[in-house]
Design a protein around this motif. Structure first.
Motif, PDB file in Angstrom:
ATOM      1  N   ALA A  71     -31.157  10.745  16.644  1.00  0.00           N
ATOM      2  CA  ALA A  71     -30.102  11.306  15.796  1.00  0.00           C
ATOM      3  C   ALA A  71     -28.799  10.538  15.973  1.00  0.00           C
ATOM      4  O   ALA A  71     -28.106  10.227  14.988  1.00  0.00           O
ATOM      5  CB  ALA A  71     -29.900  12.786  16.131  1.00  0.00           C
ATOM      6  N   CYS A  72     -28.436  10.221  17.210  1.00  0.00           N
ATOM      7  CA  CYS A  72     -27.212   9.457  17.462  1.00  0.00           C
ATOM      8  C   CYS A  72     -27.327   8.051  16.887  1.00  0.00           C
ATOM      9  O   CYS A  72     -26.360   7.500  16.346  1.00  0.00           O
ATOM     10  CB  CYS A  72     -26.913   9.402  18.961  1.00  0.00           C
ATOM     11  SG  CYS A  72     -25.875  10.770  19.535  1.00  0.00           S
ATOM     12  N   GLN A  73     -28.503   7.450  17.002  1.00  0.00           N
ATOM     13  CA  GLN A  73     -28.697   6.112  16.450  1.00  0.00           C
ATOM     14  C   GLN A  73     -28.521   6.127  14.937  1.00  0.00           C
ATOM     15  O   GLN A  73     -27.871   5.227  14.370  1.00  0.00           O
ATOM     16  CB  GLN A  73     -30.088   5.594  16.819  1.00  0.00           C
ATOM     17  CG  GLN A  73     -30.323   4.149  16.365  1.00  0.00           C
ATOM     18  CD  GLN A  73     -31.699   3.636  16.750  1.00  0.00           C
ATOM     19  OE1 GLN A  73     -32.629   4.423  16.949  1.00  0.00           O
ATOM     20  NE2 GLN A  73     -31.840   2.330  16.873  1.00  0.00           N
ATOM     21  N   MET A  74     -29.060   7.128  14.271  1.00  0.00           N
ATOM     22  CA  MET A  74     -28.933   7.218  12.824  1.00  0.00           C
ATOM     23  C   MET A  74     -27.483   7.484  12.408  1.00  0.00           C
ATOM     24  O   MET A  74     -26.997   6.931  11.418  1.00  0.00           O
ATOM     25  CB  MET A  74     -29.843   8.336  12.293  1.00  0.00           C
ATOM     26  CG  MET A  74     -31.330   8.032  12.437  1.00  0.00           C
ATOM     27  SD  MET A  74     -31.828   6.540  11.547  1.00  0.00           S
ATOM     28  CE  MET A  74     -31.560   7.071   9.852  1.00  0.00           C
ATOM     29  N   GLU A  75     -26.778   8.320  13.171  1.00  0.00           N
ATOM     30  CA  GLU A  75     -25.385   8.623  12.857  1.00  0.00           C
ATOM     31  C   GLU A  75     -24.520   7.369  12.982  1.00  0.00           C
ATOM     32  O   GLU A  75     -23.565   7.172  12.230  1.00  0.00           O
ATOM     33  CB  GLU A  75     -24.869   9.723  13.782  1.00  0.00           C
ATOM     34  CG  GLU A  75     -23.471  10.210  13.425  1.00  0.00           C
ATOM     35  CD  GLU A  75     -23.018  11.358  14.309  1.00  0.00           C
ATOM     36  OE1 GLU A  75     -21.793  11.597  14.381  1.00  0.00           O
ATOM     37  OE2 GLU A  75     -23.877  12.011  14.932  1.00  0.00           O
ATOM     38  N   ALA A  76     -24.849   6.520  13.952  1.00  0.00           N
ATOM     39  CA  ALA A  76     -24.066   5.301  14.185  1.00  0.00           C
ATOM     40  C   ALA A  76     -24.450   4.157  13.249  1.00  0.00           C
ATOM     41  O   ALA A  76     -23.709   3.168  13.146  1.00  0.00           O
ATOM     42  CB  ALA A  76     -24.238   4.851  15.635  1.00  0.00           C
ATOM     43  N   TRP A  77     -25.580   4.278  12.556  1.00  0.00           N
ATOM     44  CA  TRP A  77     -26.137   3.162  11.817  1.00  0.00           C
ATOM     45  C   TRP A  77     -25.248   2.595  10.707  1.00  0.00           C
ATOM     46  O   TRP A  77     -25.175   1.365  10.542  1.00  0.00           O
ATOM     47  CB  TRP A  77     -27.512   3.536  11.258  1.00  0.00           C
ATOM     48  CG  TRP A  77     -28.194   2.414  10.520  1.00  0.00           C
ATOM     49  CD1 TRP A  77     -28.565   2.388   9.211  1.00  0.00           C
ATOM     50  CD2 TRP A  77     -28.586   1.155  11.066  1.00  0.00           C
ATOM     51  NE1 TRP A  77     -29.164   1.195   8.887  1.00  0.00           N
ATOM     52  CE2 TRP A  77     -29.189   0.404  10.015  1.00  0.00           C
ATOM     53  CE3 TRP A  77     -28.478   0.567  12.319  1.00  0.00           C
ATOM     54  CZ2 TRP A  77     -29.681  -0.875  10.196  1.00  0.00           C
ATOM     55  CZ3 TRP A  77     -28.976  -0.720  12.517  1.00  0.00           C
ATOM     56  CH2 TRP A  77     -29.560  -1.434  11.456  1.00  0.00           C
ATOM     57  N   PRO A  78     -24.544   3.388   9.906  1.00  0.00           N
ATOM     58  CA  PRO A  78     -23.722   2.803   8.839  1.00  0.00           C
ATOM     59  C   PRO A  78     -22.756   1.729   9.332  1.00  0.00           C
ATOM     60  O   PRO A  78     -22.529   0.733   8.639  1.00  0.00           O
ATOM     61  CB  PRO A  78     -22.960   4.009   8.271  1.00  0.00           C
ATOM     62  CG  PRO A  78     -23.861   5.162   8.528  1.00  0.00           C
ATOM     63  CD  PRO A  78     -24.485   4.876   9.862  1.00  0.00           C
ATOM     64  N   LEU A  79     -22.204   1.915  10.520  1.00  0.00           N
ATOM     65  CA  LEU A  79     -21.312   0.904  11.085  1.00  0.00           C
ATOM     66  C   LEU A  79     -22.078  -0.117  11.912  1.00  0.00           C
ATOM     67  O   LEU A  79     -21.833  -1.321  11.807  1.00  0.00           O
ATOM     68  CB  LEU A  79     -20.244   1.578  11.953  1.00  0.00           C
ATOM     69  CG  LEU A  79     -19.240   0.663  12.652  1.00  0.00           C
ATOM     70  CD1 LEU A  79     -18.466  -0.186  11.644  1.00  0.00           C
ATOM     71  CD2 LEU A  79     -18.269   1.475  13.488  1.00  0.00           C
ATOM     72  N   HIS A  80     -23.051   0.358  12.685  1.00  0.00           N
ATOM     73  CA  HIS A  80     -23.743  -0.561  13.588  1.00  0.00           C
ATOM     74  C   HIS A  80     -24.607  -1.582  12.843  1.00  0.00           C
ATOM     75  O   HIS A  80     -24.803  -2.706  13.334  1.00  0.00           O
ATOM     76  CB  HIS A  80     -24.594   0.204  14.597  1.00  0.00           C
ATOM     77  CG  HIS A  80     -25.265  -0.697  15.592  1.00  0.00           C
ATOM     78  ND1 HIS A  80     -24.553  -1.488  16.475  1.00  0.00           N
ATOM     79  CD2 HIS A  80     -26.581  -0.962  15.816  1.00  0.00           C
ATOM     80  CE1 HIS A  80     -25.389  -2.193  17.208  1.00  0.00           C
ATOM     81  NE2 HIS A  80     -26.629  -1.890  16.828  1.00  0.00           N
ATOM     82  N   LYS A  81     -25.097  -1.230  11.665  1.00  0.00           N
ATOM     83  CA  LYS A  81     -25.941  -2.195  10.947  1.00  0.00           C
ATOM     84  C   LYS A  81     -25.167  -3.460  10.575  1.00  0.00           C
ATOM     85  O   LYS A  81     -25.744  -4.539  10.433  1.00  0.00           O
ATOM     86  CB  LYS A  81     -26.546  -1.556   9.701  1.00  0.00           C
ATOM     87  CG  LYS A  81     -25.558  -1.247   8.587  1.00  0.00           C
ATOM     88  CD  LYS A  81     -26.261  -0.609   7.396  1.00  0.00           C
ATOM     89  CE  LYS A  81     -25.284  -0.251   6.282  1.00  0.00           C
ATOM     90  NZ  LYS A  81     -25.949   0.429   5.142  1.00  0.00           N
ATOM     91  N   ILE A  82     -23.827  -3.315  10.437  1.00  0.00           N
ATOM     92  CA  ILE A  82     -22.996  -4.492  10.151  1.00  0.00           C
ATOM     93  C   ILE A  82     -22.635  -5.198  11.451  1.00  0.00           C
ATOM     94  O   ILE A  82     -22.610  -6.434  11.527  1.00  0.00           O
ATOM     95  CB  ILE A  82     -21.713  -4.073   9.404  1.00  0.00           C
ATOM     96  CG1 ILE A  82     -22.077  -3.297   8.138  1.00  0.00           C
ATOM     97  CG2 ILE A  82     -20.869  -5.297   9.047  1.00  0.00           C
ATOM     98  CD1 ILE A  82     -20.882  -2.686   7.420  1.00  0.00           C
TER      99      ILE A  82
END
Length: 475
Positions: free
Chosen positions: A91-102
């Motif tokens: 869940a934390c990984q998915m929440e962070a993904w919009p920024l972390h994917k960049i």
């Protein structure tokens, strides 16, 4: 932040509207503002503001033991692509993904080297600004808000600050390497304005025991000015910031609400230097212009042990009892002051109990109990004794610390509350039940004001320990 930093120079920054990318939506944190009417009186313990960060990064030293998203200390698993950041769950990984994917390919490029915290948060701010973050609002009342561009950059001051320019140059080199294939790397002038907003508006996110675990930018709270005698404090629950009133305030008027940007356990001269060096202003609060405080904070004890006055060794006699200040007493005081500053300066990362003991023994004859260097030594000895499990010694140092912490931090400071809590835990461990219950109750009284009654530190730690100690005392 200080009022002299509330105006920005729009000609110094490039317009960011053309950089918007719709897949990173701007946020509006109006819902997080305390529902407090502007004309309503604020009482001690009231929560004035709640705010989520505009950008934050977990400090690199904790990246393998804390979640990069929620900052919790638990078992974590690393990102399978960059191998740099770690998360506590999906869940934390998915929440962070919009920024972390960049950010992910940038971190992968530089792995396995450690990215400096300042470089990483600059990278995140750049990503946000290029993905709609320039429109994000941080509300500090129901209707008033700030955007990132509203934060003062101190462009001109930094341009003439060799220390800061050298730091920025090193960060620019790291960012250029991380983001070399990206079109979003700002030019040097724009990077300087972003850097300036970060260093003069940044917060350290603290865990429940006031240890710094992350670096962050908050927008709305940047309106808050500094005072060495604050009437509010900033505390955290995860990444969320709370501003809590520690004194009664007439109404919700941000020109009358103050927090401290710096360590208050320093002399007025050192505090003013820290503020000038780091925030480009001089504090003129009552504590900074009070010559008596400077005297007390670096005072000697009177050669007459029955006299409890703070003594200025530059004088020939104690101003309270008239006892003469001998050359031996004056020289001994100056020597122990110099030694203390040298040794504490060398123990900034790790305090050694044996060194602290030597200092305390030397200080006893010459330093007043309210001398700030004596208090700093006691604090170092207290933490060092806890680290090695010397509980009776830690208990002794903790008791001696209380008067100095109360005087210089104030009656309603979270550090004082945490000192009472730590001392109570040690007394509980050593079965001093009456004393530990009293100190748990004192800690609760302070921390309910500084953190709020609903804070996890109180609900999950302090209250259960207090109830356990009460039950044991009546068994």
């Amino acid at each position: 932040m200080p009022s002299n930093r509330r105006i920005f120079a729009p000609h110094l920054i490039r317009s960011l509207e053309s950089l918007n990318i719709s897949n990173y939506p701007a946020k509006d944190y109006k819902k997080d503002v305390m529902k407090m009417k502007p004309n309503k009186a604020i009482k001690r313990g009231d929560r004035i503001l709640t705010e989520k960060p505009f950008a934050y990064v977990l400090k690199s030293q904790f990246r393998k033991e804390r979640c990069d998203n929620c900052l919790s200390s638990t078992k974590v698993m690393k990102c399978s692509n960059c191998h740099y950041v770690y998360y506590c769950n999906r869940a934390c990984q998915m929440e962070a993904w919009p920024l972390h994917k960049i950010e992910c390919p940038f971190l992968k490029r530089i792995y396995p080297r450690t990215v400096p915290d300042a470089a990483r948060i600059l990278c995140r701010i750049i990503i946000k600004l290029n993905n709609g973050g320039d429109m994000e609002k941080g509300y500090y009342t129901e209707t008033c808000f700030r955007k990132f561009r509203d934060l003062m950059s101190h462009y001109q001051e930094i341009k003439h600050d060799p220390r800061r320019l050298e730091h920025l140059e090193s960060l620019h080199a790291i960012l250029s390497e991380m983001m070399q294939d990206s079109a979003i790397v700002p030019n040097e002038a724009e990077l300087l304005t972003i850097y300036g907003r970060l260093i003069t508006n940044g917060f350290n996110i603290l865990d429940a025991e006031m240890n710094s675990i992350a670096t962050a930018i908050f927008l709305g709270v940047s309106v808050t000015d500094h005072s060495c005698k604050p009437n509010a404090v900033a505390t955290f629950e995860g990444t969320t910031l709370h501003i809590q009133a520690i004194e009664d305030i007439e109404c919700l008027d941000w020109s009358k609400i103050f927090i401290s940007y710096i360590d208050l356990l320093n002399t007025p001269e050192q505090r003013r230097k820290d503020l000038k060096d780091n925030y480009y202003f001089l504090c003129i609060c009552s504590k900074c212009i009070d010559s008596q405080e400077s005297l007390e904070m670096e005072s000697a004890c009177c050669p007459n042990r029955k006299c409890k006055a703070c003594v200025d060794v530059k004088l020939t006699n104690c101003s309270a009892c008239g006892t003469g200040i001998s050359p031996r007493h004056r020289n001994g005081f100056n020597e122990v002051m110099e030694l203390t500053k040298l040794q504490l300066g060398s123990m900034k990362e790790v305090a050694y109990l044996d060194v602290c003991k030597v200092l305390l023994n030397k200080q006893e004859e010459f330093m007043h109990p309210l001398n700030v260097w004596y208090i700093k030594t006691l604090d170092a000895a207290f933490e060092a004794a806890i680290d090695v499990g010397k509980w009776p010694e830690a208990m002794n140092y903790g008791k001696k610390l209380l008067p100095g912490f109360r005087k210089y931090h104030g009656d309603w400071n979270p550090l004082l509350g945490l000192l009472y809590l730590k001392l109570a835990k040690i007394q509980h461990h050593e079965s001093y039940l009456k004393e530990c219950i009293e100190n748990f109750q004192e800690a609760r009284k302070i921390l309910e004001v500084t953190h709020g009654r609903d804070h996890s530190l109180i609900q999950n730690q302090l209250k259960p320990l207090l109830l356990q100690a009460i039950a044991e005392s009546t068994a």
